[in-house]
Design a protein around this motif. Structure first.
Motif, PDB file in Angstrom:
ATOM      1  N   GLN A  44      56.446  19.983   9.066  1.00 59.52           N
ATOM      2  CA  GLN A  44      56.449  21.388   8.669  1.00 59.52           C
ATOM      3  C   GLN A  44      57.816  22.019   8.903  1.00 59.52           C
ATOM      4  OE1 GLN A  44      54.661  23.587   7.074  1.00 59.52           O
ATOM      5  NE2 GLN A  44      53.078  22.074   6.639  1.00 59.52           N
ATOM      6  N   LEU A 102      60.445  23.560   6.222  1.00 56.83           N
ATOM      7  CA  LEU A 102      60.939  24.943   6.225  1.00 56.83           C
ATOM      8  C   LEU A 102      62.459  25.015   6.208  1.00 56.83           C
ATOM      9  CD1 LEU A 102      58.483  26.649   8.720  1.00 56.83           C
ATOM     10  CD2 LEU A 102      58.697  27.080   6.271  1.00 56.83           C
ATOM     11  N   SER A 155      52.082  28.464   6.386  1.00 59.25           N
ATOM     12  CA  SER A 155      51.886  27.177   7.058  1.00 59.25           C
ATOM     13  C   SER A 155      52.394  27.169   8.494  1.00 59.25           C
ATOM     14  CB  SER A 155      52.520  26.039   6.248  1.00 59.25           C
ATOM     15  OG  SER A 155      53.900  26.240   6.074  1.00 59.25           O
ATOM     16  N   LEU A 156      53.543  27.780   8.741  1.00 53.87           N
ATOM     17  CA  LEU A 156      54.070  27.760  10.111  1.00 53.87           C
ATOM     18  C   LEU A 156      53.185  28.551  11.085  1.00 53.87           C
ATOM     19  CD1 LEU A 156      56.354  26.805  12.016  1.00 53.87           C
ATOM     20  CD2 LEU A 156      57.425  29.009  11.606  1.00 53.87           C
ATOM     21  N   PRO A 157      52.884  29.833  10.785  1.00 51.85           N
ATOM     22  CA  PRO A 157      51.979  30.541  11.707  1.00 51.85           C
ATOM     23  C   PRO A 157      50.635  29.833  11.876  1.00 51.85           C
ATOM     24  CG  PRO A 157      52.623  31.959   9.852  1.00 51.85           C
ATOM     25  CD  PRO A 157      53.435  30.731   9.767  1.00 51.85           C
ATOM     26  N   LEU A 195      50.043  26.613  11.736  1.00 54.33           N
ATOM     27  CA  LEU A 195      50.212  25.424  12.569  1.00 54.33           C
ATOM     28  C   LEU A 195      50.374  25.818  14.035  1.00 54.33           C
ATOM     29  CD1 LEU A 195      50.577  22.337  12.678  1.00 54.33           C
ATOM     30  CD2 LEU A 195      53.030  22.705  12.428  1.00 54.33           C
TER      31      LEU A 195
END
Lengths: 416, 416
Positions: A394, A398, B176-178, B180
């Protein structure tokens, strides 16, 4: 009933596609192994690299101008169906890649497999009557999945890769069934032809008696995996920019296309002389020299030098940017594993785990396919460390920017 | 630089969200375990189910009309941001679910966890100044991921579930980051509070020495997995239609909302009397009775009856359709594992593998999240059989229709 018929139709279309692409992958992997062995056996073959480049350049100039765009052509045909993917793409990319590897160019395999898959799928689409444009699109995606799943022996990530690679930040399920069937059948066919894949080991920290399937997380390792993920993503960005930049430079500086890989081949020979090693030629998965840096050695402490990853970037960008054939992915595995090896020493974390993280994460960043790469890690290294893989993939995704190695990839959802 | 700041912002927002949701999950799972133990200890509690229903009905009628829509409210707020998710959703659904389980309603956990996650996320969104509508949306998605990852101990599928559940056939990477970070932190927090998860075992056919990470495929088993996938999908469809249908029927037949769960409770007691077993009450993960049908027993030969799956559908549809609280997912695990157990006998394939396939595939069909469920199988059962899981989940997804259990889910890409 319509659904059952539709499912049956796609299974019947995907089965022969998978068998054909899997067989093509087997032929390709077998020939690639033989070419690599020959290169190890006859080191002077490297000096023929410029000549091999001239040959590849001439073949593509004479017969392959319509398929020069490679993976991008297939992606364009999926985004906006046009004339289809010419069937000649398959033999041309196969010959071009084998020649590239025989003479020591630094390149990969997935481009070749995906292009064989796409052109075979397009061929099937022409033979089968009554297919609609959407059907052709699904079949092309299945061709990508079959190529990817077959060549790496990773059927589930083959499916997800084809669903994920077309647009950054968005996965579309329209072709999920044909992708899954074609990818599994291709992998099974390739295996049935007697082709094996390299086995990687990340020593599990899970005793079997624990009954657990996920390794307990360690805060420092997790933080290190995230930080490494950022660096992996920046490396993807560097790789993509350098490949595109060199490609453009070769194109603007050398008018005659046949001459470009000749010059590229000379540059690779020069690089071997400068760096003083042949470790960065070819696929880089294994080497007859036990002291060589290879993808496999990167999983051992001391298995890579501090700048192995950087040299592999340069060797590959020169090889592919000048017009040799193959793919970017196996070099990306090498670059990631080598960088992971070095970072593991700096962060004081397990080398095999971080080599594995780099292996998939640099690829995830360069192709913008973090979920396919997380699943690929499960298929290649086992599922116990999936959380680390998800984190590294991920963050690499990014931090790799919005371009990536496939210029025909569209932006579905902008990154953060 | 903007990217680094954005990443930092999301990590700083997701960390406290994960800690809060993980703690809420721990409180919830601890209370749930205690409630289930009490129900096993005092069997007469079942006869208070109508009274418990009246209590839940009264609480929601008095304080909870704004949060009655549950998971759908959170999904609607993500699709079209409105007034936010009220913070009261968290305590109300917690109390409602514990009461449901204490008195023996057949329900699950994920609804509760997701609703606690969503309402806590919405609360954070109100406290933090300067968030844009897109930020709030991302935070809500992270709340879903944190709830899911925390309650099931599956952080990667928590992330993917939140990305996949909003629209059928399309996965979006915006959050996706938050997702994960929140999911991993929530899982770790929940574990740190001393909460453990049930361990399932699918006996691997892979000797450790093989160096393989994927079990070799068997053509018959693969075909059986596909066929079972179709049946799992049709079961998801049946479950969704029956829950929605009973919900509508209760609503139209019984005007006074408080009375609906009272009637539902009486029907559950009646069902226990008709079927002659209490195996289909509550979560169904374990039972003090070694002869009982439970999710765990479904992994053993003979661990389920031919129609256990069907009875669990009925018990759960009545419980949830009449207004009790909880979730659908753990009953879906039960239904799938029980059906898989029976199908394994018919197809002459390993019981544990097919119980595992049903466990995730019926859920995949009912929520239209085949990739999250494939990854969940890796997190719960290990990665060796991922190809079988992908096949069963994809086919269940294709055959479960376009509705699913979440009515606020949109159609991103129509199925085949």
């Amino acid at each position: 009933m319509t659904l059952a018929r539709s499912v049956l139709k796609w299974i019947l279309l995907s089965l022969p596609l998978g068998v054909l692409v899997g067989s093509a992958c087997a032929l390709f992997l077998g020939a690639l192994e033989r070419a690599t062995e020959l290169r190890f056996e006859y080191p002077w073959l490297l000096y023929l690299l410029p000549l091999g480049g001239a040959l590849i350049g001439w073949i593509y100039w004479s017969f392959g101008q319509s398929v020069e765009a490679g993976n991008n052509l297939i992606m364009d045909e999926i985004h906006e169906p046009g004339g289809g993917v010419p069937l000649r793409m398959a033999p041309l990319v196969l010959i071009g890649t084998i020649a590239t590897h025989l003479f020591g160019g630094s390149a990969g395999r997935e481009g070749t497999a995906v292009q064989m898959g796409g052109s075979i799928a397009s061929g099937i689409a022409r033979w089968v009557p009554g297919l609609k444009p959407d059907d052709v699109r699904n079949l092309l995606m299945a061709g990508i999945a079959a190529g990817f799943g077959g060549v790496f022996g990773t059927p589930v990530s083959g499916m997800i890769f084809a669903m994920e690679v077309l647009a950054i930040g968005r996965m579309s399920y329209a072709a999920s069934l044909p992708c899954l069937v074609a990818s599994i059948v291709s992998d099974q066919t390739c295996t049935a032809w007697g082709i094996g894949h390299t086995h990687y080991r990340i020593v599990s920290i899970l005793p079997v008696e624990s009954g657990l399937h996920l390794a307990p997380l360690d805060a420092w390792r997790l933080f290190a995996a995230a930080l490494a993920g950022v660096l992996f993503g920046l490396t993807s960005l560097l790789f993509a920019e350098m490949t595109h930049g060199l490609h453009a430079a070769f194109k603007s500086l050398i008018r005659w296309p046949i001459l470009r890989p000749v010059v590229g081949g000379c540059l690779v020979i020069l690089l071997v002389w400068i760096v003083g090693t042949r470790d960065y030629l070819g696929l880089g998965v294994t080497s007859p020299d036990p002291a060589a840096v290879t993808i496999v050695s990167c999983f051992e402490p001391g298995g890579a030098h501090a700048f192995s990853w950087f040299w592999k970037v340069i060797f590959t960008a020169v090889t592919l940017g000048s017009g040799f054939k193959g793919g970017e992915v196996t070099p990306l595995f090498f670059i990631g594993a080598a960088l992971g090896n070095v970072l593991a020493g700096i962060f004081n974390v397990p080398v095999d785990l971080f080599a594995g993280l780099g292996f998939v994460a640099v690829f995830a960043g360069a192709t913008n396919t973090p979920i396919a790469c997380t699943v690929m890690a499960v298929e290649l290294f086992g599922g116990e460390n999936i959380v680390y893989f998800a984190v590294a993939c991920q963050l690499a995704y990014l931090f790799s920017g919005h371009s990536g190695i496939y210029l025909s990839q569209r932006i579905g959802t902008p990154k953060l």
